[in-house]
Structure formats: C-alpha cells, structure tokens
Design a protein around this motif. Structure first.
Motif, PDB file in Angstrom:
ATOM      1  N   THR A   1     -26.938  27.697 -45.672  1.00 19.70           N
ATOM      2  CA  THR A   1     -26.492  26.497 -44.982  1.00 19.70           C
ATOM      3  C   THR A   1     -26.880  26.633 -43.520  1.00 19.70           C
ATOM      4  O   THR A   1     -26.722  27.698 -42.920  1.00 19.70           O
ATOM      5  CB  THR A   1     -24.967  26.313 -45.107  1.00 19.70           C
TER       6      THR A   1
ATOM      7  N   VAL B   1     -22.106  21.214 -40.358  1.00 19.47           N
ATOM      8  CA  VAL B   1     -23.223  21.513 -41.250  1.00 19.47           C
ATOM      9  C   VAL B   1     -24.386  20.580 -40.940  1.00 19.47           C
ATOM     10  O   VAL B   1     -24.208  19.358 -40.895  1.00 19.47           O
ATOM     11  CB  VAL B   1     -22.811  21.371 -42.727  1.00 19.47           C
TER      12      VAL B   1
ATOM     13  N   GLU C   1     -27.085  21.765 -46.101  1.00 20.55           N
ATOM     14  CA  GLU C   1     -26.643  22.721 -47.110  1.00 20.55           C
ATOM     15  C   GLU C   1     -27.642  22.716 -48.263  1.00 20.55           C
ATOM     16  O   GLU C   1     -27.930  21.662 -48.829  1.00 20.55           O
ATOM     17  CB  GLU C   1     -25.251  22.381 -47.625  1.00 20.55           C
TER      18      GLU C   1
END
Length: 740
Positions: free
Chosen positions: A442, A455, A458
């Motif tokens: 990630t 994030v 991912e």
C-alpha cells in the motif's frame, strides 16, 4: 562418458548430443587451452577457458549457441506429467496480471510556476514490460492522471528501460537515461514537461552510474560520463563491453547548447582513474555536493563547490578528504550541513557540520543501541523522518531537525519493509510504500502537520494469489559454524505439514552491506502455491541487516562466514524437518550467484538442485572487467598476495570437485550483462561440465539470456520466461508435482 577433445569449431559431436539428449549429464564440450597460465605471487594457476572472456568471438558465440541448444532440448524432454513449462508461463502470467503502483514523488517548487508542481509515480497496468511514469496534479483520488513517459514505446521488444531521471527545479524539464538490452550504459535524453515534447537535439552518451543534478536556475544540469571510446576507420567502437570503466568526469550541460561536445568539463582527477562521482545540488541550490567513491565500501570522500557560474570549472573544496567513513548529504541551513554517517557509528547516525568550521561536529541523531539507520528524509522544514531496521523489519520515526528530539512513530500495518520514501524539506507530506512477503503493498501519504496518514493506492492482486492469511510467515534463528546466531525468514502455506518432505527454495545474498528484508514476490508465492513449497531466506553476514560489523564479518578474509551461514541455514531446514536434501534447491544472483556456486562446491550433498544467477565466479580476475574493481572492498584482490591466499580457497571457478556428486545445476547469465560480465558464468559452467560432469549423475547446464543485462530493466516477458525455465528445471530435477 568423457569424449576426446574437439576443436572449437566442432564443439559438440553427434555422439555427445545423443548422450545429452537421453540422460542430460553435462560433459566436456568446450575446448581447453592449458597453455594459459598466470603466476599469482609464485603460485601458477591455469585458465583453460580464457578464450570465453571474449564475448564477440565466433568461438564464444558457438559455445553459447551449443549450450542453449542443450538446455532448450532439456526443456522439451521434461516429464510433462510432473510439470509443463507452457502451463507455468500461462499461470505465472495470470498471477502477475494486476496493477502495481509505486510511491509518488512531488516535483516543482511552490515559489515557481505553480502549473508545473505535480506528483509523479510509476505504474504497471499488469503485464507491461516496463513500468510507466504517470503524472497527477494532486494526491486526491479523483484527480485526473495521465501518462508522462512510457518506456515501452522506446523499443519494440520492451528491452529499453529508464535509468537515471531528474526534473529541473522549476518542474519544466525532465532529463532521463535510457538503457538498452539491460546494459548499465545509458543515453540521457530531455523532454519538456508542459507538452511532453522531446528535445531531440539533446542526446548525451557514454553515461554509466551517472548522476543528474540540475542547477536551481533550471538552465542546465551536472552529470558524469566516461571518455568516448576510440573507433576504427569505419567508425566501429574499439571499446569492449568487458573493458574497465575508468576516468569518469563531471560535466555541465546547458539547455541552450544541445550538442554534447559543447558540455563544460567542470571537474576531473586523472590521477585517480577509478574514482567515481555522485552529484547532488544542495536543497537551497547554493552548492554542488560531490561524493567520491573508489569501491562499494561504505566510505567516501566528500567535496563541495559553491555554484555561481556553472559554466566555469568548479572551485572544489574538500570537506572530507579520506576514505575512512561514509557521509550522505541530508539537507542544509545556510552553511550548516546535515549528514548521515557511519563515522564512529557502525549502525549510522545523523550529524551536522558547519562549513565555516568543519571541526565542530554535532550529533543530531546518535547511533541507536541495536537498530541500523537505513536512510533519512528532511521534511516539513524542521523535521527528519528516519527509517530504522529492527530485527530485519522496518520502523519509521519522526524527529526534530535541529536537536534530534523524538516526535512520533509512523505506524505500519504489519511486519515488512518500507520502500520508495520521498519528500523534501519544503513539503509537509511524506510519501512511501509498504510491503511484506504476503502483503503486495500500500502506498501512503503522511501529513507531518496533522500526523494523519492516508492511502494513495492499495494493491489488489490477481485472484489467483491467495490471501495473506493463507500463508505462515515466521522469523527463526539458527547457529552458524562459529556460534553466531543468524536469522532466517520462512514462508509457507498454513496447511503445510512439516514432515521433512517439502520442497524448499533457499535464497541468499550476503554481501555489500545489502539488506535482505521482507518483500512481495509473485514468483515466490507461485512456488509456494503451485508446488507446495517453502521459501526460506537467511540474513547472512556480509549484508547490512545489523550494521557495519555484520557486513564486515562477511567480507575479505571473513567471506567464508557467509558460506558457512548458508550451509548452516540448509542444515537448519533439514534438522527442523522442513525438508531433506533431495527436495531443496539453493538460489541467488550476482554476489548471491557466488554464494550458491561456492556452497555447492563445498557441500554438494545438501541440495537437490542449484541455480546461480549472473554470479561473480572467477575471484582471481573479476577486478579486470567493467566495474569489477569496485568490489575489491568486499572481496579483496588477487593482485595482493594476502588476498590471493583467501580468494583461491573459495573461488567457484577454481574449486570445482571432480570426485563429488553435484546437485542438478542451472547456471544463468545474460549476453549484455556489463556489470558481472557473463564470462564468469561461461568459464564456471565449462569447468563444472569438464571436471564434475563425467561422473555426475545429474545435469550441469547453463542458460544464456539474449538482449538482457544484470537484471535491472529486464522486460516482464523475459522475467516470466526465465522464471518458467527455472521452475521447470527445478521441478523436473526434484520431482515436484505441479498442483494445478
């Protein structure tokens, strides 16, 4: 079984071919010239395959062709009820077919034209031969992304790849090196960022291991190159891909003067032809920092030069003028410079040095008591982000720049490795990617002001790859020959029964202060899933997992420790009932290829198969080719009597046994490897076939890849094909059943 010697023009007789094609033992198929003898400090050493050192000769080409024919026929005749190469290619291709995204990095400055501030990252849609450089104007998920540079368009077969890259300070221009067919040699090109137009008049040649460092006025950049090779009357280069790389020099290239012949030589030192230069313009743009190396040892000289008129020779000032420690530039505030160093700190530390008084050294981050410092990123004006390794697992911590005061840890999802860390002092956001053996990765961005992590991407793997909870990952410790405790990572399916019958892939490196940390690999998981295998990776001495002391005790006269550590790892896997010798194969590349060949020379009975890849195998002559002289810091040099005494004891080429049963061996190399030149593998394979082959019950073969180099930039198609060939060979020799 040993046939009479043939001339080089008749390398393989029909009788030999029939013998090979029925039972596949490797035999003497190469001409030996026993008249080639070298004197090493009074010891005479023959080199009967010296002729294989010339990659351009017709003799060498015929030998390569003959060897590849043997291996190709071997693949055709494998037991298809056990393993089918074409099915491996199909399934491995399907497992690799998922999007892979690297950590983004920001280029352009806030005090310049904002239109050219952008985020760049490498992405592979799944099965592209080379990853593509993409661009976004922000880190927001819904922001438009576009292709900035696609290396797959640089050649029809995907064998051209990106090398060194650098954006101008204002973000308007992009300089990038292109490598062809896996070579370390690069040609530097330029393009405009706004319209992606190639500046075709700017083509800079003869670059290898080069830096590209733009001046902050964005009018040009510093770079390094080697002298132009001489040519014959017809214009053909007289240089060879095996020649030593010497006399690197520092040049400045102006955007206003596209011809390379107009580049300005700004620094060189002809009295030290083996020195190589790393270049970096300081973050404030006021200085060029020159890091000088003469080996792969963790030491360098450190010079700097004020930048006024970059078109004039530099006024170089010697800050550190010896090779007693490593100094890596981090950042500076005016003339106060921050460095990461191993000076009196085998695990490394951060110091500051004022240029006005270099003797006033201040420790900012003292050496950690147990954990090596891997790298440091300056960010958010007054912060340092430090990545440490604790028991071969990465940890990220944030500190204050001025006094090294601890601020916080950045949490990571599991045991694994941090890669692609990026950020500049003017940035508030740190970007990095995290992965592990079973966690594909990630990419995160961490805001230093809010201490919030988001994030960016991912990774979602192919549905054919089992989820992480389907695997067991553990770290064990075992004892080497001298009592040293060595860690080993072991990965297998959760339902694996430890009954001593499992196939084991034992992988190692052990050199050059390089860490072997948890990393995601489709080929490793493929072996575990499709063959019910176990992957084992020990952290051998010679690596950098525990700092310079760990590295040092795997070098020079201590190199045998590395082989002992690997032998002990194999014995551990057997004693702990993971496997037995007939089901274990040993593998490593480059320095790891040396490891594999040395270990099977010493303990052939421990393994059923061995695959040394692009290995350093002639320890008496490695320093005579391309960049090999740089490795003497780890290996020593046969020109020195004391070094010769320990090199000759383990050099794979010179220690092949004639009275032992070797495991099945597949030596692999590439025809354009100009780092560890393929002559190492050629000579070792020929010696193995000659000396061990006549009595060996198992095949001793070599696979020579074409249009490829040491490994960097290898097209995905070639990666898959080489992996399929390796798995077919290993499965056929270890009698492994393909599970799907």
């Amino acid at each position: 079984m040993l046939l009479t010697r043939r001339s080089v023009s008749n390398l393989i007789s029909s009788t030999t071919f029939r013998k090979i094609m029925t039972v596949y033992p490797s035999i003497d198929i190469a001409q030996r010239d026993d008249s080639v003898v070298d004197d090493y400090h009074g010891t005479k050493i023959s080199d009967p395959y010296r002729w294989l050192e010339d990659p351009k000769s017709e003799q060498t080409k015929k030998w390569i062709s003959a060897q590849n024919q043997i291996f190709d026929k071997y693949l055709q005749d494998t037991d298809k009820s056990l393993v089918d190469r074409e099915k491996i290619i199909k399934d491995l291709t399907a497992m690799m077919d998922f999007e892979k995204v690297g950590a983004p990095f920001k280029r352009g400055r806030d005090n310049h034209d904002g239109d050219h501030i952008a985020y760049y990252y490498y992405k592979n849609d799944g099965l592209q031969n080379q990853s593509v450089l993409w661009k976004k104007n922000s880190l927001e998920p819904d922001d438009k992304e576009e292709v900035f540079l696609d290396p797959n368009t640089l050649s029809e077969d995907g064998t051209s790849s990106l090398g060194a890259t650098s954006f101008s300070e204002d973000g308007h221009y992009f300089a990038y090196g292109v490598s062809s067919k896996g070579s370390d040699w690069q040609t530097i090109n330029l393009k405009k960022v706004s319209d992606k137009q190639e500046l075709k008049d700017h083509v800079l040649e003869y670059c290898k291991f080069t830096s590209i460092a733009w001046t902050h006025d964005s009018k040009g950049f510093y770079y390094t190159r080697f002298p132009k090779p001489s040519v014959d009357e017809e214009g053909h280069s007289l240089g060879s891909e095996v020649d030593k790389n010497e006399n690197q020099k520092v040049y400045y290239h102006l955007l206003s003067k596209p011809n390379q012949q107009d580049d300005i030589l700004v620094y060189s030192d002809d009295s030290h032809p083996t020195w190589m230069y790393g270049l970096e313009v300081s973050e404030d743009g006021k200085y060029l920092i020159i890091s000088i190396s003469e080996s792969t040892a963790q030491v360098n000289r450190l010079y700097y030069a004020p930048i006024s008129d970059p078109t004039q020779p530099l006024n170089v000032i010697k800050l550190i003028d010896n090779f007693d420690a490593e100094y890596s530039y981090i950042t500076n505030t005016d003339d106060l410079f921050y460095f990461m160093t191993n000076k009196d700190a085998s695990l490394k530390k951060v110091i500051s040095i004022p240029l006005s008084d270099p003797n006033q050294v201040t420790e900012i981050l003292p050496q950690h008591s147990t954990d090596p410092l891997q790298y440091v990123v300056p960010i958010n004006e007054n912060n340092l982000v430090a990545v440490y390794t604790h028991n071969v697992q990465d940890v990220i911590q944030v500190y204050q720049l001025q006094d090294g005061k601890y601020i916080t840890d950045i949490s990571l999802p599991t045991i694994g490795s941090v890669i692609g860390v990026s950020g500049r002092r003017s940035d508030t956001v740190l970007m990095y990617k995290f992965s592990s053996f079973t966690y594909a990765g990630t990419t995160y961005h961490y805001d230093l002001n809010t201490m919030q992590q988001k994030v960016f991407h991912e990774t979602k793997t192919s549905s054919l790859i089992k989820s992480g909870d389907s695997f067991t990952v553990k770290q064990s410790w075992y004892q080497s020959a001298d009592g040293t405790k060595v860690p080993i990572f072991i990965v297998h399916s959760v339902d694996t029964v430890l009954d001593g019958n499992n196939p084991v892939w034992l992988y190692g490196y052990g050199g050059f202060n390089i860490d072997m940390k948890p990393a995601f690999s489709v080929t490793r998981l493929f072996f575990i899933q499709q063959f019910g295998g176990i992957f084992a990776m020990p952290n051998l001495r010679g690596g950098g997992e525990f700092g310079e002391e760990w590295h040092k005790y795997g070098t020079l006269q201590h190199k045998q420790n590395v082989f002992n550590d690997m032998i002990a790892a194999a014995q551990f896997m057997i004693s702990e009932n993971y496997t037995r010798p007939e089901k274990m194969w040993i593998n490593g590349g480059s320095n790891g290829g040396l490891l594999v060949a040395a270990v099977i020379n010493q303990k052939p009975e421990l393994f059923g198969a061995a695959v040394p890849q692009v290995g350093v195998l002639d320890m008496l002559r490695f320093h005579k080719f391309t960049i090999g002289h740089f490795w003497c810091s780890d290996y020593g040099c046969s020109d020195k009597k004391d070094d010769f005494e320990f090199l000759i004891k383990y050099s794979p080429l010179h220690n092949v046994k004639h009275d032992a049963q070797y495991p099945s061996v597949l030596v692999t190399t590439s025809d354009h490897d100009d780092r560890v030149v393929p002559l190492h593998s050629f000579k070792y394979a020929a010696e193995l076939q000659y000396r061990a082959g006549p009595n060996n019950k198992r095949p001793l073969m070599i696979r020579v890849e074409t249009k490829a180099g040491h490994g960097g930039g290898k097209p995905l198609k070639k990666v898959i094909e080489e992996s399929a060939d390796t798995f077919t060979f290993v499965a056929n020799e270890l009698k492994l059943k393909y599970l799907q």
